[in-house]
Enzyme design. Sequence first.
Site: not given
Length: 307
Positions: A61, A63, A65, A137
């Site tokens: 995904h 994000h 990080d 998520h």
Amino acid sequence: MLDVCLLGSGGMMPLPYRWLTSLLLRFNGNNALIDCGEGTQVALKEKGWSPKPIGLIMFTHYHADHISGLPGLLLTMGNAERTEPLLLVGPKGLERVVKALLVIAPELPFEIQYKELTGDTEFEWEGYHINAFRVNHNVTCYGYTVDIKRAGKFDAEKAKSLDIPLPFWKRLQKGETVTDDSGKTYTPDLVMGKARKGIKVTYTTDTRPTESIVKNAERSDLFICEGMYGEDEKLSKAKEHRHMTFSEAATLAKRANVKELWLTHFSPSLVNPKEYMKAVREIFPNAYAGKDGKTKELDYEEQDREG
Ligand SMILES: [Zn+2]
Ligand SMILES: [Zn+2]
């Protein structure tokens, strides 16, 4: 043989002693990466590896990080004079996200190809059979299963009895269909036994436990799963942020009947993940806390190896 290296085991932010989650896979000279958080190229370098031979990067995904290490990695690959195309795979929006990052990594000497996932997807890449599947998520997120398939055993006696010319044997073993000068066709199924067990690795982060994980991770040789929180008391926090506790990951490993579990994507507040492993092993005994640089070579099962 499939070589697996957990380059980083952290979630949210890199720490002086813990890089962000990224997994390197190496098979037959073709390297692939799953996720690429800030610092991934440093983690690679620490292991003594070059990013240049990486031909595929899969994203769970978007994000930060999990993707903010991409522009720097691409620049380093460019500086190493890579010219072969690079395939990127990830949820919908991949090209938009990557093109935005490319503003700070322009003029790369290689082509970038995009494969956007719009649902559960299976695809082949350089001997890897990959299955991307939806997890749960707070943004669209996928888990990945990587299978190295293994053909059945070649039956030389059968090939002889069928009068298959010797020069065709190797090609049939490779799965090719061969036609001789007289127009007679030979197919691999004439001489190959049934497919043998290959090597299977499943990687899932960030997510709550899902049935899709149990199904797709089934009988994996190695299951690498997020474990954001060690303490069971943080279950409500895990639910709120759509992550998991160690116990939840261990329960998934048990239900999916995997061989080995590595936990990863630790919360920055989780200083010593090993502290919680005793409780985890009561649920699933063959479990390990992931650590930066943790490596495993996965081979086909001994008993039916050739020779
Ligand atoms: Zn994350
Ligand atoms: Zn996330």
